[in-house]
Scaffold this active site. Structure first.
Site, PDB file in Angstrom:
ATOM      1  N   GLU A   1      23.504   9.231   4.447  1.00 29.29           N
ATOM      2  CA  GLU A   1      23.473  10.006   3.192  1.00 29.29           C
ATOM      3  C   GLU A   1      23.430  11.504   3.422  1.00 29.29           C
ATOM      4  O   GLU A   1      22.881  12.260   2.605  1.00 29.29           O
ATOM      5  CB  GLU A   1      22.281   9.582   2.313  1.00 29.29           C
ATOM      6  CG  GLU A   1      22.410   8.186   1.749  1.00 29.29           C
ATOM      7  CD  GLU A   1      21.414   7.901   0.645  1.00 29.29           C
ATOM      8  OE1 GLU A   1      21.330   8.687  -0.316  1.00 29.29           O
ATOM      9  OE2 GLU A   1      20.715   6.878   0.745  1.00 29.29           O
TER      10      GLU A   1
ATOM     11  N   HIS B   1       6.740  10.072  -1.041  1.00 24.39           N
ATOM     12  CA  HIS B   1       7.842  10.791  -1.683  1.00 24.39           C
ATOM     13  C   HIS B   1       7.406  11.216  -3.080  1.00 24.39           C
ATOM     14  O   HIS B   1       6.540  10.585  -3.696  1.00 24.39           O
ATOM     15  CB  HIS B   1       9.113   9.946  -1.733  1.00 24.39           C
ATOM     16  CG  HIS B   1       8.935   8.615  -2.401  1.00 24.39           C
ATOM     17  ND1 HIS B   1       8.308   7.545  -1.789  1.00 24.39           N
ATOM     18  CD2 HIS B   1       9.312   8.165  -3.625  1.00 24.39           C
ATOM     19  CE1 HIS B   1       8.299   6.503  -2.609  1.00 24.39           C
ATOM     20  NE2 HIS B   1       8.897   6.855  -3.731  1.00 24.39           N
TER      21      HIS B   1
ATOM     22  N   HIS C   1       4.614   7.707  -7.631  1.00 17.10           N
ATOM     23  CA  HIS C   1       4.395   6.359  -8.137  1.00 17.10           C
ATOM     24  C   HIS C   1       3.306   5.637  -7.348  1.00 17.10           C
ATOM     25  O   HIS C   1       3.153   5.841  -6.153  1.00 17.10           O
ATOM     26  CB  HIS C   1       5.688   5.532  -8.024  1.00 17.10           C
ATOM     27  CG  HIS C   1       6.680   5.820  -9.098  1.00 17.10           C
ATOM     28  ND1 HIS C   1       8.033   5.602  -8.935  1.00 17.10           N
ATOM     29  CD2 HIS C   1       6.526   6.312 -10.353  1.00 17.10           C
ATOM     30  CE1 HIS C   1       8.662   5.939 -10.040  1.00 17.10           C
ATOM     31  NE2 HIS C   1       7.781   6.365 -10.915  1.00 17.10           N
ATOM     32  N   TYR C   2       2.595   4.786  -8.065  1.00 15.99           N
ATOM     33  CA  TYR C   2       1.694   3.838  -7.420  1.00 15.99           C
ATOM     34  C   TYR C   2       1.650   2.592  -8.301  1.00 15.99           C
ATOM     35  O   TYR C   2       1.334   2.696  -9.490  1.00 15.99           O
ATOM     36  CB  TYR C   2       0.281   4.399  -7.256  1.00 15.99           C
ATOM     37  CG  TYR C   2      -0.523   3.591  -6.255  1.00 15.99           C
ATOM     38  CD1 TYR C   2      -0.298   3.743  -4.896  1.00 15.99           C
ATOM     39  CD2 TYR C   2      -1.452   2.646  -6.673  1.00 15.99           C
ATOM     40  CE1 TYR C   2      -0.998   2.983  -3.972  1.00 15.99           C
ATOM     41  CE2 TYR C   2      -2.150   1.886  -5.760  1.00 15.99           C
ATOM     42  CZ  TYR C   2      -1.921   2.065  -4.411  1.00 15.99           C
ATOM     43  OH  TYR C   2      -2.599   1.313  -3.489  1.00 15.99           O
TER      44      TYR C   2
ATOM     45  N   PRO D   1       4.299   2.448  -5.129  1.00 16.20           N
ATOM     46  CA  PRO D   1       5.653   2.964  -4.921  1.00 16.20           C
ATOM     47  C   PRO D   1       6.605   1.843  -4.518  1.00 16.20           C
ATOM     48  O   PRO D   1       6.175   0.750  -4.130  1.00 16.20           O
ATOM     49  CB  PRO D   1       5.459   3.958  -3.773  1.00 16.20           C
ATOM     50  CG  PRO D   1       4.322   3.386  -2.992  1.00 16.20           C
ATOM     51  CD  PRO D   1       3.395   2.764  -4.017  1.00 16.20           C
TER      52      PRO D   1
ATOM     53  N   TYR E   1       8.609   2.013  -1.954  1.00  9.67           N
ATOM     54  CA  TYR E   1       8.542   1.924  -0.489  1.00  9.67           C
ATOM     55  C   TYR E   1       7.393   2.798  -0.001  1.00  9.67           C
ATOM     56  O   TYR E   1       7.022   3.789  -0.639  1.00  9.67           O
ATOM     57  CB  TYR E   1       9.869   2.341   0.166  1.00  9.67           C
ATOM     58  CG  TYR E   1      10.432   3.664  -0.318  1.00  9.67           C
ATOM     59  CD1 TYR E   1      10.150   4.850   0.347  1.00  9.67           C
ATOM     60  CD2 TYR E   1      11.248   3.714  -1.440  1.00  9.67           C
ATOM     61  CE1 TYR E   1      10.654   6.064  -0.093  1.00  9.67           C
ATOM     62  CE2 TYR E   1      11.754   4.919  -1.893  1.00  9.67           C
ATOM     63  CZ  TYR E   1      11.465   6.092  -1.224  1.00  9.67           C
ATOM     64  OH  TYR E   1      11.965   7.289  -1.664  1.00  9.67           O
ATOM     65  N   TYR E   2       6.839   2.417   1.144  1.00 10.03           N
ATOM     66  CA  TYR E   2       5.598   3.034   1.620  1.00 10.03           C
ATOM     67  C   TYR E   2       5.857   4.162   2.622  1.00 10.03           C
ATOM     68  O   TYR E   2       5.478   4.096   3.787  1.00 10.03           O
ATOM     69  CB  TYR E   2       4.670   1.962   2.188  1.00 10.03           C
ATOM     70  CG  TYR E   2       4.258   0.966   1.131  1.00 10.03           C
ATOM     71  CD1 TYR E   2       3.492   1.363   0.027  1.00 10.03           C
ATOM     72  CD2 TYR E   2       4.655  -0.366   1.191  1.00 10.03           C
ATOM     73  CE1 TYR E   2       3.134   0.471  -0.964  1.00 10.03           C
ATOM     74  CE2 TYR E   2       4.283  -1.268   0.204  1.00 10.03           C
ATOM     75  CZ  TYR E   2       3.530  -0.834  -0.866  1.00 10.03           C
ATOM     76  OH  TYR E   2       3.171  -1.724  -1.854  1.00 10.03           O
TER      77      TYR E   2
END
Length: 329
Positions: free
Chosen positions: A162, A258, A249-250, A252, A254-255
């Site tokens: 990316e 970010h 987020h929580y 998230p 992915y850990y």
């Protein structure tokens, strides 16, 4: 009644646009001023919900007039598309090449985990105590990291994937703990600024989620906030600092830590909902007023959030706790 319906249907095609008044709902609703038979008229156009017809929905992928890929990483890709027939002459006249009316995300090949995530399901509101985090959630996070779930993130950070999608980044390895890069969130169309949604992925790998944040991280979080805002307004000069919201987020997806950066005009959907999004400023203030030394942190507080009943966290952690009578909610 039929006469009134016919009259209303006949009026709409006669609308002559003079100016666009507003666009909201992330560009899905537009208010326009114009005339009909030289009389002033206001027309509000809003995208209708998809019908539930399997036959109709099944035709969509093969009936697209145009498809433009925005990016891809591993099994994920996202595109903009135009439905219906395509007028080549009108398409040629369009400055941007074509105007899309669909945003399409593809996961291929998908897994059963993906199917569960995107399926309709009941939602639960749970409380994660420090004990539940220590005994159940932290080991769960570790297991996901051990399974290689973060390889795609590390590929982006290290410039192997990316590369063309990175909007802004500090020089790899030269900014220390304050190294980061900015990517467009896969749900943003990359053109509607009032729907702006970016992801800031940090280079450091010792912070998995907000649970790892401690009082000693306050200066780092404040510096990161300023750098992220500065990078965003530098990239999009028409946006001012007070038009941005930052949150995490929580739980998230992915850990690896970010931060989400969105325009304040982006209407709060599930991604910004209570029980999912936690404002970065709020987290910083919580750490500031928290008792204890610099090692005190978010791992010592109870967190409430929502979970779908098909999620692994519900089936593997909270549902067994509930059945055993040990869950706090």
């Amino acid at each position: 009644m039929a006469e009134f319906n016919a009259r209303a249907e006949a009026l709409v095609p006669k609308f002559q646009l003079e100016r666009v008044l507003n666009q909201d709902q992330a560009g899905r609703r537009t208010s326009m001023y114009g005339t009909i038979d030289k009389e002033p008229a206001l027309l509000v156009v809003e995208r209708a919900p998809f019908p539930t017809s399997d036959k109709y929905l099944g035709r969509i992928p093969s009936s697209l007039a145009k498809l433009k890929n925005l990016g891809a990483n591993d099994i994920y890709s996202w595109s903009m598309a135009r439905t219906g027939s395509d007028d080549e002459e009108e398409s040629y006249k369009e400055k941007a090449g074509f105007f899309a009316d669909l945003k399409i995300n593809l996961i291929y090949p998908c897994t059963e985990t993906h199917v569960k995530k995107y399926s309709k399901q009941q939602v639960r509101f749970v409380t994660e105590t420090p004990e539940i985090y220590r005994d159940s959630i932290r080991p769960y996070m570790q297991s996901k990291r051990d399974q290689g779930r973060l390889n795609w993130v590390f590929n982006i950070i290290e410039g192997r994937k990316e590369v063309e999608d990175v909007i802004y980044r500090t020089k790899l390895g030269e900014a220390g703990d304050e190294g980061f890069l900015l990517l467009p969130d896969l749900n943003w169309d990359r053109s509607t600024l009032e729907a702006l949604h970016l992801l800031a992925i940090v280079e450091r790998r010792d912070i998995w989620s907000l649970r790892d944040l401690k009082k000693k991280h306050i200066p780092w979080l404040e510096h990161m906030k300023n750098k992220l805002i500065s990078a965003t307004v530098k990239t999009y000069p028409s946006i001012e600092p007070d038009q941005l919201k930052l949150y995490v987020h929580y739980q998230p997806t992915y850990y690896h830590f970010h931060i989400h950066i969105v325009h304040v005009a982006l209407e709060a959907g599930a991604t910004q909902a209570t029980g999912k999004a936690f404002g970065l400023d709020v987290l910083i203030e919580m750490l500031k007023v928290m008792a204890g030394d610099e090692k005190a942190g978010m791992d010592a507080v109870s967190m409430t959030y929502t979970l779908g009943e098909a999620s692994e966290l519900w089936t593997e952690v909270y549902e067994p706790l509930k059945k055993s009578g040990r869950a706090s909610r």
